[in-house]
Design a protein around this motif. Structure first.
Motif, mmCIF file in Angstrom:
data_model
loop_
_atom_site.group_PDB
_atom_site.id
_atom_site.type_symbol
_atom_site.label_atom_id
_atom_site.label_comp_id
_atom_site.label_asym_id
_atom_site.label_seq_id
_atom_site.Cartn_x
_atom_site.Cartn_y
_atom_site.Cartn_z
ATOM 1 N N GLY A 62 0.808 -1.209 0.000
ATOM 2 C CA GLY A 62 0.000 0.000 0.000
ATOM 3 C C GLY A 62 0.844 1.262 0.000
ATOM 4 O O GLY A 62 0.536 2.229 -0.709
ATOM 5 N N ILE A 63 1.914 1.256 0.786
ATOM 6 C CA ILE A 63 2.803 2.429 0.830
ATOM 7 C C ILE A 63 3.474 2.638 -0.512
ATOM 8 O O ILE A 63 3.502 3.748 -1.053
ATOM 9 N N ALA A 64 4.034 1.553 -1.073
ATOM 10 C CA ALA A 64 4.711 1.663 -2.369
ATOM 11 C C ALA A 64 3.747 2.098 -3.461
ATOM 12 O O ALA A 64 4.077 2.940 -4.300
ATOM 13 N N ALA A 65 2.555 1.524 -3.458
ATOM 14 C CA ALA A 65 1.567 1.883 -4.472
ATOM 15 C C ALA A 65 1.118 3.328 -4.311
ATOM 16 O O ALA A 65 0.870 4.028 -5.301
ATOM 17 N N PHE B 260 11.358 3.248 -1.991
ATOM 18 C CA PHE B 260 10.947 3.953 -0.773
ATOM 19 C C PHE B 260 10.697 2.975 0.362
ATOM 20 O O PHE B 260 11.211 3.146 1.478
ATOM 21 N N VAL B 261 9.905 1.939 0.104
ATOM 22 C CA VAL B 261 9.575 1.024 1.206
ATOM 23 C C VAL B 261 10.775 0.181 1.607
ATOM 24 O O VAL B 261 10.947 -0.163 2.788
ATOM 25 N N LEU B 262 11.622 -0.178 0.649
ATOM 26 C CA LEU B 262 12.785 -0.987 1.000
ATOM 27 C C LEU B 262 13.857 -0.162 1.702
ATOM 28 O O LEU B 262 14.573 -0.671 2.562
ATOM 29 N N ILE C 41 4.341 -5.502 -7.873
ATOM 30 C CA ILE C 41 3.030 -5.631 -8.519
ATOM 31 C C ILE C 41 2.103 -4.491 -8.106
ATOM 32 O O ILE C 41 1.448 -3.859 -8.945
ATOM 33 N N ALA C 42 2.048 -4.207 -6.814
ATOM 34 C CA ALA C 42 1.143 -3.161 -6.318
ATOM 35 C C ALA C 42 1.525 -1.796 -6.855
ATOM 36 O O ALA C 42 0.677 -1.018 -7.309
ATOM 37 N N SER C 43 2.822 -1.470 -6.808
ATOM 38 C CA SER C 43 3.268 -0.153 -7.264
ATOM 39 C C SER C 43 3.040 0.016 -8.754
ATOM 40 O O SER C 43 2.591 1.068 -9.223
ATOM 41 N N ALA C 44 3.336 -1.037 -9.535
ATOM 42 C CA ALA C 44 3.113 -0.957 -10.981
ATOM 43 C C ALA C 44 1.624 -0.828 -11.302
ATOM 44 O O ALA C 44 1.235 -0.071 -12.199
ATOM 45 N N THR C 45 0.778 -1.557 -10.563
ATOM 46 C CA THR C 45 -0.667 -1.503 -10.810
ATOM 47 C C THR C 45 -1.227 -0.106 -10.563
ATOM 48 O O THR C 45 -1.965 0.448 -11.386
#
Length: 440
Positions: free
Chosen positions: A175-178, A193-195, A212-216
């Motif tokens: 969620g944060i990355a996305a 960022f999250v890593l 997957i979440a960030s790309a989506t």
């Protein structure tokens, strides 16, 4: 081959997971990416609604400020601060009476400690307060609350499904990355960022879902909302002297980022003496309003100003004034406790610093040595962000993604390395704390 004995110690994660659980986590990452895109669109729409109610305009806060007489800018800032403070003050007690959950838990801290119990009422209160501040010209970024909402959506989904603790944490960082990816049009930066900031170490099971979440989220924003980079700039030329200029400028950018951090800390300490959030945010809004009466460009997150810099529309004399006023306004808004991010205002500080530095250099040096001032503006955005976050990898990737100026990778890396080194030498606390220390 000998079999390792079972020590009885709990395992932090598994390198290999059952295929069914892995596929389920990937599918949930898609859902989280869509929710993050929805959070971004929803917050933008609500912020525009507040802006329209406060100013009668929706074309951007700087344009709205320029359309209002000075006295009205002061009034809008003061009233917005008072209302945002009132929401925080009244909402705090309401949040504490809600279901179990740490009312002070930030999404960054939640990710670092592997928790998903973000308080629903606290999120609502902070989001409403942020809308009131952002929509009435506070010198903060709207992207921070967007990421907060994306993280809350992901945490809520994680709590409601029968998942393991590792899977719940993975969804939260998704969620944060996305949220970062959709708010800044920078999906890779969301992952970094999250890593680099939210977790502070490499977690194998979370990498694929986060990607997957960030790309989506970014794909949905790109295809359905804004099919262009956040800052659309024509390709800038790289000169042989750009590497040397980046090294020298990196010292300036590092010092600028460090000074911004110190100013934020000191202003927060001054406002911290005021117990009431209403009085604190009201005073902050009034002071920013007074500042905007003279320099209307201090309103908002600085997006339009950065766009003007990257299109070469501002001369260094005016830009230097806007830079000084924006730094002070950001310190006043953030220091008074207004809910919002300092991320995007830091980009303005970097862009303005780089452009001013290059334009002044052109007064003394040949144009063939200095080059296009916009090059140093892009590099400055990344370097100042690295200095204030102490996350140079994220800063490099984010700015290059936002501007699509990937040919500037080498000078940007050099400037960020120098700026990070300078900023970390003097003990200022970065915007999001130290993720490595958080795990000790």
């Amino acid at each position: 081959m000998p079999i390792l004995p079972d020590t009885g110690q709990p395992r932090r994660f598994r390198l290999f997971r059952p295929a069914g659980r892995t596929l389920r986590l990937w599918l949930l990452a898609l859902v989280v990416g869509a929710l993050a895109a929805a959070a971004t669109v929803l917050f933008r729409w609500l912020a525009r609604a507040v802006e329209w109610l406060a100013t009668g305009h929706t074309g951007g806060l700087v344009d709205a400020a320029l359309s209002l007489p000075p006295w009205q800018r002061v009034l809008v800032g003061a009233v917005g601060g008072l209302l945002a403070g009132a929401v925080l003050e009244r909402g705090r007690a309401w949040a504490q009476r809600g279901p179990a959950g740490d009312v002070h838990l930030d999404y960054i801290d939640a990710a670092r400690h592997g928790r998903v119990d973000l308080n629903n009422r606290t999120t609502l209160v902070r989001s409403v307060s942020a809308l009131l501040s952002v929509g009435t010209g506070a010198s903060i970024g709207r992207e921070g609350p967007m990421v907060q909402l994306a993280a809350w959506f992901a945490a809520t989904l994680a709590r409601r499904l029968p998942l393991s603790p590792d899977e719940r944490k993975a969804l939260l960082v998704c969620g944060i990355a996305a949220g970062i990816g959709s708010a800044y049009h920078a999906p890779v930066a969301g992952v970094v960022f999250v890593l680099e900031l939210a977790m502070g170490f490499f977690v194998p099971y979370a990498v694929a879902p986060v990607l997957i979440a960030s790309a989506t989220s970014n794909a949905l924003i790109h295809w359905l909302v804004e099919p262009q980079p956040l800052y659309a700039v024509p390709q800038l030329d790289l000169l042989p002297t750009s590497l040397g200029a980046a090294l020298v400028a990196g010292v300036v950018f590092g010092g600028t980022g460090w000074a911004l951090l110190v100013l934020l800390e000191r202003v927060r300490a001054v406002f911290g003496r005021i117990a009431s959030p209403v009085a604190r945010l009201g005073l902050g809004g009034l002071l920013v309003g007074l500042l905007s009466a003279a320099v209307p460009q201090v309103w908002g997150n600085g997006y339009s100003v950065v766009s003007g810099v990257l299109h070469g529309q501002l001369l260094w004399q005016m830009l230097a004034l806007v830079l000084a006023a924006k730094v002070l306004a950001t310190a006043l808004s953030a220091g008074s406790g207004a809910i919002g991010g300092v991320f995007t205002p830091s980009l303005l500080v970097g862009a303005a610093s780089g452009s001013v530095l290059a334009q002044v250099a052109l007064l003394w040096l040949p144009a063939a040595w200095v080059g296009d001032p916009r090059v140093l503006a892009v590099i400055g955005m990344s370097a100042v962000l690295a200095a204030v976050t102490h996350a140079p990898l994220m800063a490099i990737v984010m700015v290059l993604e936002m501007t699509h100026q990937f040919q500037l990778t080498l000078p940007t890396m050099l400037a960020c390395g120098v700026a990070y080194a300078v900023s970390t030498q003097f003990g200022a606390r970065p915007l999001y704390g130290n993720p490595i220390e958080a795990h000790r």
